[in-house]
Design a protein around this motif. Structure first.
Motif, PDB file in Angstrom:
ATOM      1  N   ALA A   1       0.839  -1.206   0.000  1.00 51.87           N
ATOM      2  CA  ALA A   1       0.000   0.000   0.000  1.00 51.87           C
ATOM      3  C   ALA A   1       0.872   1.254   0.000  1.00 51.87           C
ATOM      4  O   ALA A   1       0.586   2.219  -0.715  1.00 51.87           O
ATOM      5  N   ILE A   2       1.937   1.241   0.776  1.00 53.49           N
ATOM      6  CA  ILE A   2       2.862   2.385   0.814  1.00 53.49           C
ATOM      7  C   ILE A   2       3.504   2.576  -0.560  1.00 53.49           C
ATOM      8  O   ILE A   2       3.674   3.712  -1.028  1.00 53.49           O
ATOM      9  N   ASP A   3       3.847   1.483  -1.209  1.00 56.70           N
ATOM     10  CA  ASP A   3       4.474   1.552  -2.534  1.00 56.70           C
ATOM     11  C   ASP A   3       3.561   2.171  -3.581  1.00 56.70           C
ATOM     12  O   ASP A   3       4.040   2.655  -4.614  1.00 56.70           O
ATOM     13  N   LEU A   4       2.251   2.171  -3.341  1.00 55.78           N
ATOM     14  CA  LEU A   4       1.296   2.754  -4.284  1.00 55.78           C
ATOM     15  C   LEU A   4       1.223   4.280  -4.187  1.00 55.78           C
ATOM     16  O   LEU A   4       0.627   4.921  -5.048  1.00 55.78           O
ATOM     17  N   ILE A   5       1.814   4.846  -3.148  1.00 59.38           N
ATOM     18  CA  ILE A   5       1.738   6.290  -2.937  1.00 59.38           C
ATOM     19  C   ILE A   5       2.512   6.996  -4.052  1.00 59.38           C
ATOM     20  O   ILE A   5       3.675   6.673  -4.299  1.00 59.38           O
ATOM     21  N   PRO A   6       1.872   7.947  -4.731  1.00 56.68           N
ATOM     22  CA  PRO A   6       2.553   8.654  -5.825  1.00 56.68           C
ATOM     23  C   PRO A   6       3.796   9.400  -5.335  1.00 56.68           C
ATOM     24  O   PRO A   6       3.849   9.863  -4.195  1.00 56.68           O
ATOM     25  N   ASP A   7       4.783   9.522  -6.213  1.00 56.93           N
ATOM     26  CA  ASP A   7       6.039  10.191  -5.867  1.00 56.93           C
ATOM     27  C   ASP A   7       5.830  11.603  -5.346  1.00 56.93           C
ATOM     28  O   ASP A   7       6.538  12.048  -4.445  1.00 56.93           O
ATOM     29  N   GLU A   8       4.833  12.310  -5.879  1.00 57.78           N
ATOM     30  CA  GLU A   8       4.613  13.698  -5.453  1.00 57.78           C
ATOM     31  C   GLU A   8       4.136  13.792  -4.006  1.00 57.78           C
ATOM     32  O   GLU A   8       4.203  14.858  -3.397  1.00 57.78           O
ATOM     33  N   LEU A   9       3.674  12.692  -3.436  1.00 57.74           N
ATOM     34  CA  LEU A   9       3.273  12.690  -2.027  1.00 57.74           C
ATOM     35  C   LEU A   9       4.346  12.098  -1.119  1.00 57.74           C
ATOM     36  O   LEU A   9       4.182  12.068   0.100  1.00 57.74           O
ATOM     37  N   SER A  10       5.448  11.660  -1.682  1.00 56.45           N
ATOM     38  CA  SER A  10       6.472  11.002  -0.878  1.00 56.45           C
ATOM     39  C   SER A  10       7.089  11.930   0.162  1.00 56.45           C
ATOM     40  O   SER A  10       7.576  11.467   1.190  1.00 56.45           O
ATOM     41  N   ALA A  11       7.057  13.247  -0.074  1.00 51.94           N
ATOM     42  CA  ALA A  11       7.599  14.187   0.908  1.00 51.94           C
ATOM     43  C   ALA A  11       6.852  14.100   2.231  1.00 51.94           C
ATOM     44  O   ALA A  11       7.433  14.334   3.294  1.00 51.94           O
ATOM     45  N   VAL A  12       5.588  13.733   2.192  1.00 50.22           N
ATOM     46  CA  VAL A  12       4.799  13.589   3.412  1.00 50.22           C
ATOM     47  C   VAL A  12       5.386  12.493   4.292  1.00 50.22           C
ATOM     48  O   VAL A  12       5.349  12.564   5.517  1.00 50.22           O
ATOM     49  N   LEU A  13       5.976  11.481   3.675  1.00 48.35           N
ATOM     50  CA  LEU A  13       6.515  10.345   4.411  1.00 48.35           C
ATOM     51  C   LEU A  13       7.895  10.598   5.013  1.00 48.35           C
ATOM     52  O   LEU A  13       8.378   9.786   5.798  1.00 48.35           O
ATOM     53  N   ASP A  14       8.522  11.715   4.650  1.00 53.32           N
ATOM     54  CA  ASP A  14       9.893  11.974   5.100  1.00 53.32           C
ATOM     55  C   ASP A  14      10.061  11.924   6.612  1.00 53.32           C
ATOM     56  O   ASP A  14      11.089  11.486   7.095  1.00 53.32           O
ATOM     57  N   ASN A  15       9.095  12.383   7.353  1.00 57.41           N
ATOM     58  CA  ASN A  15       9.217  12.433   8.815  1.00 57.41           C
ATOM     59  C   ASN A  15       8.053  11.691   9.481  1.00 57.41           C
ATOM     60  O   ASN A  15       7.563  12.098  10.528  1.00 57.41           O
ATOM     61  N   VAL A  16       7.605  10.606   8.827  1.00 59.08           N
ATOM     62  CA  VAL A  16       6.492   9.820   9.340  1.00 59.08           C
ATOM     63  C   VAL A  16       6.905   8.347   9.406  1.00 59.08           C
ATOM     64  O   VAL A  16       7.357   7.785   8.417  1.00 59.08           O
ATOM     65  N   ALA A  17       6.765   7.760  10.568  1.00 62.13           N
ATOM     66  CA  ALA A  17       6.988   6.321  10.729  1.00 62.13           C
ATOM     67  C   ALA A  17       5.649   5.615  10.615  1.00 62.13           C
ATOM     68  O   ALA A  17       4.641   6.108  11.134  1.00 62.13           O
ATOM     69  N   ILE A  18       5.625   4.501   9.938  1.00 59.55           N
ATOM     70  CA  ILE A  18       4.408   3.693   9.836  1.00 59.55           C
ATOM     71  C   ILE A  18       4.669   2.397  10.583  1.00 59.55           C
ATOM     72  O   ILE A  18       5.614   1.674  10.262  1.00 59.55           O
ATOM     73  N   ILE A  19       3.840   2.166  11.601  1.00 58.79           N
ATOM     74  CA  ILE A  19       3.999   0.961  12.407  1.00 58.79           C
ATOM     75  C   ILE A  19       2.714   0.139  12.373  1.00 58.79           C
ATOM     76  O   ILE A  19       1.656   0.650  12.021  1.00 58.79           O
ATOM     77  N   ILE A  20       2.848  -1.111  12.743  1.00 56.20           N
ATOM     78  CA  ILE A  20       1.705  -2.028  12.775  1.00 56.20           C
ATOM     79  C   ILE A  20       1.541  -2.541  14.194  1.00 56.20           C
ATOM     80  O   ILE A  20       2.511  -2.965  14.827  1.00 56.20           O
ATOM     81  N   GLU A  21       0.317  -2.473  14.681  1.00 56.83           N
ATOM     82  CA  GLU A  21      -0.047  -3.035  15.981  1.00 56.83           C
ATOM     83  C   GLU A  21      -1.217  -3.975  15.753  1.00 56.83           C
ATOM     84  O   GLU A  21      -1.931  -3.858  14.754  1.00 56.83           O
ATOM     85  N   ASP A  22      -1.450  -4.879  16.690  1.00 63.43           N
ATOM     86  CA  ASP A  22      -2.588  -5.787  16.542  1.00 63.43           C
ATOM     87  C   ASP A  22      -3.911  -5.047  16.661  1.00 63.43           C
ATOM     88  O   ASP A  22      -4.806  -5.240  15.853  1.00 63.43           O
ATOM     89  N   SER A  23      -4.056  -4.192  17.678  1.00 63.73           N
ATOM     90  CA  SER A  23      -5.270  -3.390  17.839  1.00 63.73           C
ATOM     91  C   SER A  23      -4.985  -2.258  18.812  1.00 63.73           C
ATOM     92  O   SER A  23      -4.012  -2.298  19.555  1.00 63.73           O
ATOM     93  N   ALA A  24      -5.856  -1.254  18.793  1.00 65.95           N
ATOM     94  CA  ALA A  24      -5.726  -0.124  19.714  1.00 65.95           C
ATOM     95  C   ALA A  24      -6.319  -0.530  21.056  1.00 65.95           C
ATOM     96  O   ALA A  24      -7.444  -1.039  21.106  1.00 65.95           O
ATOM     97  N   PRO A  25      -5.595  -0.320  22.152  1.00 67.10           N
ATOM     98  CA  PRO A  25      -6.081  -0.772  23.462  1.00 67.10           C
ATOM     99  C   PRO A  25      -7.447  -0.205  23.863  1.00 67.10           C
ATOM    100  O   PRO A  25      -8.270  -0.916  24.422  1.00 67.10           O
TER     101      PRO A  25
END
Length: 112
Positions: free
Chosen positions: A16-40
């Motif tokens: 899904a991240i790979d589908l993000i267009p190059d022009e939006l990649s700057a948004v990801l520069d200072n964003v970590a994407i993590i995976i959790e099982d669920s929100a407590p």
């Protein structure tokens, strides 16, 4: 559907991240994407953005975090194809928040 293995879910999120267009990649520069099982405190939450949108960010801001929740996403999908679609929508939705787009605008764009 039952939760799929974490390694497979991580691959779906990466796709899904790979589908993000190059022009939006700057948004990801200072964003970590993590995976959790669920929100407590919110077991049905699919994803959440925690941080400062790029439109309000300055150089001293700590990195923002997008958390994608595996169990509720699996629970809302009937099969893996639907899960792939739901993950992509959730990643884009949370990335839009990182870009400074609020829920009302996302609803207008059909990403609510």
């Amino acid at each position: 559907m039952e939760p799929i293995p974490r390694y497979r879910f991580e691959r779906i999120v990466q796709d899904a991240i790979d589908l993000i267009p190059d022009e939006l990649s700057a948004v990801l520069d200072n964003v970590a994407i993590i995976i959790e099982d669920s929100a407590p405190n919110a077991p049905d939450l699919l994803g959440v953005f925690d941080g400062v949108p790029i439109t309000e960010r300055n150089d001293s801001e700590a990195p923002s975090v997008i958390t994608i929740f595996r169990h509720p996403l699996c629970a809302c999908a009937a099969d893996e194809r639907e899960l792939i679609d739901e993950v992509a929508i959730t990643v884009i939705h949370e990335l839009a928040h990182a870009a400074g787009i609020d829920d009302d605008r996302l609803d207008e764009l059909g990403w609510g």
